[in-house]
Design an enzyme around this catalytic site. Sequence first.
Site, mmCIF file in Angstrom:
data_model
loop_
_atom_site.group_PDB
_atom_site.id
_atom_site.type_symbol
_atom_site.label_atom_id
_atom_site.label_comp_id
_atom_site.label_asym_id
_atom_site.label_seq_id
_atom_site.Cartn_x
_atom_site.Cartn_y
_atom_site.Cartn_z
ATOM 1 N N HIS A 25 0.724 -1.159 -0.113
ATOM 2 C CA HIS A 25 -0.148 0.064 -0.114
ATOM 3 C C HIS A 25 0.696 1.363 -0.025
ATOM 4 O O HIS A 25 0.423 2.438 -0.287
ATOM 5 C CB HIS A 25 -1.087 0.037 1.021
ATOM 6 C CG HIS A 25 -0.177 0.312 2.478
ATOM 7 N ND1 HIS A 25 0.133 -0.690 3.462
ATOM 8 C CD2 HIS A 25 -0.077 1.552 2.962
ATOM 9 C CE1 HIS A 25 0.681 -0.166 4.393
ATOM 10 N NE2 HIS A 25 0.549 1.142 4.369
ATOM 11 N N ASP A 78 0.203 -7.764 1.514
ATOM 12 C CA ASP A 78 0.665 -6.195 1.572
ATOM 13 C C ASP A 78 1.974 -5.925 1.668
ATOM 14 O O ASP A 78 2.483 -5.135 2.507
ATOM 15 C CB ASP A 78 0.061 -5.599 2.708
ATOM 16 C CG ASP A 78 -0.056 -4.106 2.786
ATOM 17 O OD1 ASP A 78 0.108 -3.508 1.647
ATOM 18 O OD2 ASP A 78 0.146 -3.487 3.924
ATOM 19 N N SER A 103 4.970 2.692 7.833
ATOM 20 C CA SER A 103 4.344 1.401 7.191
ATOM 21 C C SER A 103 5.761 0.998 6.263
ATOM 22 O O SER A 103 6.135 1.930 5.493
ATOM 23 C CB SER A 103 3.340 1.838 5.955
ATOM 24 O OG SER A 103 2.152 2.001 6.786
#
Length: 517
Positions: free
Chosen positions: A262, A297, A378
Amino acid sequence: MEDENGVPGPAGRGADPDRPLREPAPIHKPEVDDAAAGLFSRPPGVTGGVDPRRPASPDEPSSPDPSSPDHASGPAHRDESDSALAAAFGPSGDTDGGIERHPSWQDQTEEPPPASPDPWRDPHAPVGFGAPAVQPTEEFGPQDLSGDSVPPPPRLSLSEALFERRLSRQALAGAAAAVAVIALVGGGIGAVVADSARVLTTSTVRIADAPTNVLRPDNPVGEVAQRVQPAVVNIQVSTPSARGEGSGIVIDPQGYIVTNNHVVTMDGAADRANIDVVFPDGTRASAELVGRDPATDLAVLKVDGVQNLTVATLGDSERVEVGEQVVAIGSPLGLARTVTEGIVSATERPIALGESTSDGDVVIDAIQTDAAINPGNSGGPLIDASGAVIGINTSIFTRSGGSIGLGFAIPVNDVRAIATSLMTEGSVRHATIGVNARKADNGNVEGAELVNVREGSPAREAGLREGDVVTMIGERRVRSSDELIVAVRRAGADVDVPVEVIRDGSRIEVTVRPVLA
């Protein structure tokens, strides 16, 4: 001037001798009976008042008049009057004279004071201290054989004790040691007091600096950060209409970098975007997308032309324990090389990330931590106390948009396998049994209820059908549909896996062989 009766009258200046004079008022004398006269008449031989020292007035006769009311009787009558006066006004029989008692006290008699209680006769008498029962005697002292007291021996003088050898060597040595100890203690106390007084009264200000030869306390978090930070990079992604950023770690000296899917797709909004990587020393390089796996992911990037890359050390997520200390490094909100510290809160935590991407259901078997993770972290590493990467930070649960201590990381064992597949093949396939499920929890049974079993799928071939509630896959307990997905992935493909289900209230077990899809 006298009136016509020969009584002297008033005279003054201006008196009229021809004016008649006022008649004098008649003299009123009360009648006195014989009894009253006997009580209140003068005593015999008294010509004036009752007090014999008072002289008689000129108007009074020098001798009593037997015919007057004051002397109505003779000597007998006077004796009776004296007795009456003595009885009325004289002292009582039990007194010799002086002030008499009040008439109302005549019936009262003086009571003697109460006697002191005798403690030997009264058991309730108070206890008190008194004189000793016997006289103190002399203290007992040394006595000879005959019982006579012996005087105490004379004390030794200092010269006798030191020079005439009246004491043994052991006694002298003990006394010298005692004197030495007392001298040392006294000297130490005096030195401390003198130094304190000098510091308090000195006019020179002395500020001590911290010693430079003392080692600082251990800083394990700082040491881990210093070793791993060179391998952590900041990733900046941009399109003509948007811009985003995240973190990543270098996993291969040839320039391979692993991060979140993402991050490189800007939460699924861009399939191909411009990606720049900024290294800790400020070096900037363009990166190419090697491959990505939306189901977990994860994504892998590659940079070219960057020398002397620091590669992160990957650990073993199967050995991670709840409660151990961990460190997160990344670029939250663009703040590169940010270090946060916490513990492992849980392991094997199934987390669905489907709403964060446009690639469908995304489920990870996460490591939960309370280390602060915020947007921009992230793709950064979660590191254990040895400096080894044990996970890739990927998501948080929050109601405020920031960290509330609920962060999740992809286990590094999954990262290693998926990154290797992406670097060698460019894609990843995962084990599946061909079902769709939902969480089942009716109070008695907790698991994943099958709502669709596809034709020709491993589940259909094993005899599973809609309505079955899966509660166990292999040795892993299944409590939800998300946990069913990660349990099948853990089991792997092309191997027989026992599956426990609840069907029509009965517990049955079937064998399923997952396949790659």
